[in-house]
Design a protein around this motif. Structure first.
Motif, PDB file in Angstrom:
ATOM      1  N   ALA A  41      36.829 -48.855  23.292  1.00  0.00           N
ATOM      2  CA  ALA A  41      35.602 -49.582  23.641  1.00  0.00           C
ATOM      3  C   ALA A  41      35.174 -50.461  22.466  1.00  0.00           C
ATOM      4  CB  ALA A  41      34.495 -48.605  24.014  1.00  0.00           C
ATOM      5  N   THR A  42      35.284 -49.943  21.261  1.00  0.00           N
ATOM      6  CA  THR A  42      34.951 -50.720  20.066  1.00  0.00           C
ATOM      7  C   THR A  42      35.999 -51.805  19.821  1.00  0.00           C
ATOM      8  OG1 THR A  42      33.945 -48.761  19.100  1.00  0.00           O
ATOM      9  CG2 THR A  42      34.464 -50.542  17.591  1.00  0.00           C
ATOM     10  N   PHE A  43      37.258 -51.461  20.025  1.00  0.00           N
ATOM     11  CA  PHE A  43      38.358 -52.393  19.794  1.00  0.00           C
ATOM     12  C   PHE A  43      38.255 -53.614  20.706  1.00  0.00           C
ATOM     13  CE2 PHE A  43      42.823 -53.749  20.503  1.00  0.00           C
ATOM     14  CZ  PHE A  43      43.175 -54.035  19.191  1.00  0.00           C
ATOM     15  N   PHE A  44      37.900 -53.394  21.987  1.00  0.00           N
ATOM     16  CA  PHE A  44      37.835 -54.485  22.955  1.00  0.00           C
ATOM     17  C   PHE A  44      36.436 -55.062  23.140  1.00  0.00           C
ATOM     18  CE2 PHE A  44      41.871 -52.629  24.473  1.00  0.00           C
ATOM     19  CZ  PHE A  44      42.635 -53.772  24.451  1.00  0.00           C
ATOM     20  N   ALA A  45      35.512 -54.754  22.256  1.00  0.00           N
ATOM     21  CA  ALA A  45      34.157 -55.309  22.348  1.00  0.00           C
ATOM     22  C   ALA A  45      34.207 -56.828  22.186  1.00  0.00           C
ATOM     23  CB  ALA A  45      33.269 -54.697  21.271  1.00  0.00           C
ATOM     24  N   ASP A  46      33.179 -57.517  22.674  1.00  0.00           N
ATOM     25  CA  ASP A  46      33.113 -58.968  22.488  1.00  0.00           C
ATOM     26  C   ASP A  46      33.156 -59.274  20.998  1.00  0.00           C
ATOM     27  OD1 ASP A  46      32.976 -59.388  25.184  1.00  0.00           O
ATOM     28  OD2 ASP A  46      30.787 -59.502  25.227  1.00  0.00           O
ATOM     29  N   LYS A  47      34.011 -60.208  20.622  1.00  0.00           N
ATOM     30  CA  LYS A  47      34.255 -60.574  19.218  1.00  0.00           C
ATOM     31  C   LYS A  47      34.724 -59.361  18.414  1.00  0.00           C
ATOM     32  CE  LYS A  47      30.966 -64.333  19.421  1.00  0.00           C
ATOM     33  NZ  LYS A  47      29.778 -64.958  18.898  1.00  0.00           N
ATOM     34  N   GLY A  48      35.446 -58.461  19.071  1.00  0.00           N
ATOM     35  CA  GLY A  48      35.920 -57.230  18.449  1.00  0.00           C
ATOM     36  C   GLY A  48      37.223 -57.412  17.699  1.00  0.00           C
ATOM     37  N   PRO A  49      37.745 -56.313  17.161  1.00  0.00           N
ATOM     38  CA  PRO A  49      38.975 -56.358  16.350  1.00  0.00           C
ATOM     39  C   PRO A  49      40.220 -56.823  17.097  1.00  0.00           C
ATOM     40  CG  PRO A  49      37.844 -54.254  16.072  1.00  0.00           C
ATOM     41  CD  PRO A  49      37.143 -54.985  17.164  1.00  0.00           C
ATOM     42  N   PHE A  50      40.225 -56.748  18.431  1.00  0.00           N
ATOM     43  CA  PHE A  50      41.406 -57.193  19.169  1.00  0.00           C
ATOM     44  C   PHE A  50      41.745 -58.650  18.885  1.00  0.00           C
ATOM     45  CE2 PHE A  50      38.204 -58.858  21.989  1.00  0.00           C
ATOM     46  CZ  PHE A  50      38.796 -59.961  22.577  1.00  0.00           C
ATOM     47  N   LEU A  51      40.741 -59.452  18.514  1.00  0.00           N
ATOM     48  CA  LEU A  51      40.978 -60.875  18.232  1.00  0.00           C
ATOM     49  C   LEU A  51      41.860 -61.094  17.003  1.00  0.00           C
ATOM     50  CD1 LEU A  51      37.424 -62.294  18.994  1.00  0.00           C
ATOM     51  CD2 LEU A  51      39.520 -62.722  20.295  1.00  0.00           C
ATOM     52  N   ASP A  52      41.958 -60.077  16.117  1.00  0.00           N
ATOM     53  CA  ASP A  52      42.808 -60.184  14.936  1.00  0.00           C
ATOM     54  C   ASP A  52      44.288 -60.093  15.290  1.00  0.00           C
ATOM     55  OD1 ASP A  52      40.486 -60.320  13.437  1.00  0.00           O
ATOM     56  OD2 ASP A  52      40.491 -58.161  12.990  1.00  0.00           O
ATOM     57  N   LYS A  72      42.376 -42.317  27.542  1.00  0.00           N
ATOM     58  CA  LYS A  72      41.148 -41.598  27.891  1.00  0.00           C
ATOM     59  C   LYS A  72      40.641 -40.760  26.720  1.00  0.00           C
ATOM     60  CE  LYS A  72      41.936 -41.502  32.823  1.00  0.00           C
ATOM     61  NZ  LYS A  72      42.263 -40.712  34.005  1.00  0.00           N
ATOM     62  N   ASN A  73      41.547 -40.172  25.957  1.00  0.00           N
ATOM     63  CA  ASN A  73      41.149 -39.352  24.809  1.00  0.00           C
ATOM     64  C   ASN A  73      40.542 -40.188  23.686  1.00  0.00           C
ATOM     65  OD1 ASN A  73      42.033 -37.065  26.109  1.00  0.00           O
ATOM     66  ND2 ASN A  73      44.009 -37.018  25.053  1.00  0.00           N
ATOM     67  N   ASN A  74      40.882 -41.455  23.624  1.00  0.00           N
ATOM     68  CA  ASN A  74      40.388 -42.351  22.575  1.00  0.00           C
ATOM     69  C   ASN A  74      39.533 -43.473  23.160  1.00  0.00           C
ATOM     70  OD1 ASN A  74      41.890 -41.325  20.099  1.00  0.00           O
ATOM     71  ND2 ASN A  74      43.547 -41.588  21.576  1.00  0.00           N
ATOM     72  N   ALA A  75      38.778 -43.172  24.195  1.00  0.00           N
ATOM     73  CA  ALA A  75      37.983 -44.182  24.900  1.00  0.00           C
ATOM     74  C   ALA A  75      36.986 -44.872  23.978  1.00  0.00           C
ATOM     75  CB  ALA A  75      37.263 -43.548  26.080  1.00  0.00           C
ATOM     76  N   GLU A  76      36.392 -44.139  23.054  1.00  0.00           N
ATOM     77  CA  GLU A  76      35.408 -44.728  22.144  1.00  0.00           C
ATOM     78  C   GLU A  76      36.061 -45.757  21.213  1.00  0.00           C
ATOM     79  OE1 GLU A  76      32.652 -43.065  18.601  1.00  0.00           O
ATOM     80  OE2 GLU A  76      32.552 -41.946  20.482  1.00  0.00           O
ATOM     81  N   PHE A  77      37.248 -45.434  20.707  1.00  0.00           N
ATOM     82  CA  PHE A  77      37.972 -46.365  19.843  1.00  0.00           C
ATOM     83  C   PHE A  77      38.281 -47.654  20.591  1.00  0.00           C
ATOM     84  CE2 PHE A  77      42.030 -48.253  18.621  1.00  0.00           C
ATOM     85  CZ  PHE A  77      41.786 -48.560  17.290  1.00  0.00           C
TER      86      PHE A  77
END
Length: 158
Positions: free
Chosen positions: A100-111, A93-98
């Motif tokens: 949200a960006t990490f799990f965005a469509d075609k986001g960094p999670f795919l790496d 919850k404290n890092n919700a913005e991070f």
């Protein structure tokens, strides 16, 4: 009156013989399951995803696998995977913005996630369920837990 009964029986016969689509196929909820851990710090997981087509469902399955490693831990399957999550709910919850960006469509999670067998990415799985609008696919993925931990430490999340 005889015509009414005849029409009514004909309608019932037509309705009962029509092809029905199993519309509840994509509403089952499957948990991520551990299939094993590798020596390079990655884990092999069986995961499910839902989407409008196969590609969307496959991408959602990858998100679900990384999310399970980070936030819920892997409770099902082989004991080779860490059952505890990497991130607590408060940290999430404290890092919700991070995240949200990490799990965005075609986001960094795919790496940090790979389809275990690249051929699976291009074929329709037999272990799938389909409804009118949603497809659900089972995908076997490798999640590099070591690299995810390093990223979290680099960003001072853990």
């Amino acid at each position: 009156m005889k015509n009414f009964i005849l029409i009514f029986c004909t309608l019932i016969l037509i309705i009962s013989c029509s092809k029905r689509i199993n519309s509840n196929g994509s509403y089952y909820d499957f948990e991520v399951r551990c299939l094993g851990s590798e020596l390079d710090g990655s884990v092999t997981l069986e995961t499910y995803g839902r989407g409008r087509n196969y590609l969307d469902a496959s991408t959602q399955a990858k998100k679900n696998a990384v999310s399970a490693v980070l936030f819920s831990g892997i409770k099902q399957g082989n004991s080779g995977c860490d059952r505890n999550p990497l991130i607590s709910e408060v940290t999430r919850k404290n890092n919700a913005e991070f995240f949200a960006t990490f799990f965005a469509d075609k986001g960094p999670f795919l790496d940090y996630v790979d389809v275990s067998d690249e051929r699976i990415d291009n074929k329709i799985s037999r272990d799938s369920k389909k409804s009118k609008n949603i497809q659900q696919r089972k995908v076997i993925v490798n999640v590099n837990v070591l690299k995810i931990k390093l990223l979290m430490k680099k960003n001072k999340i853990i």
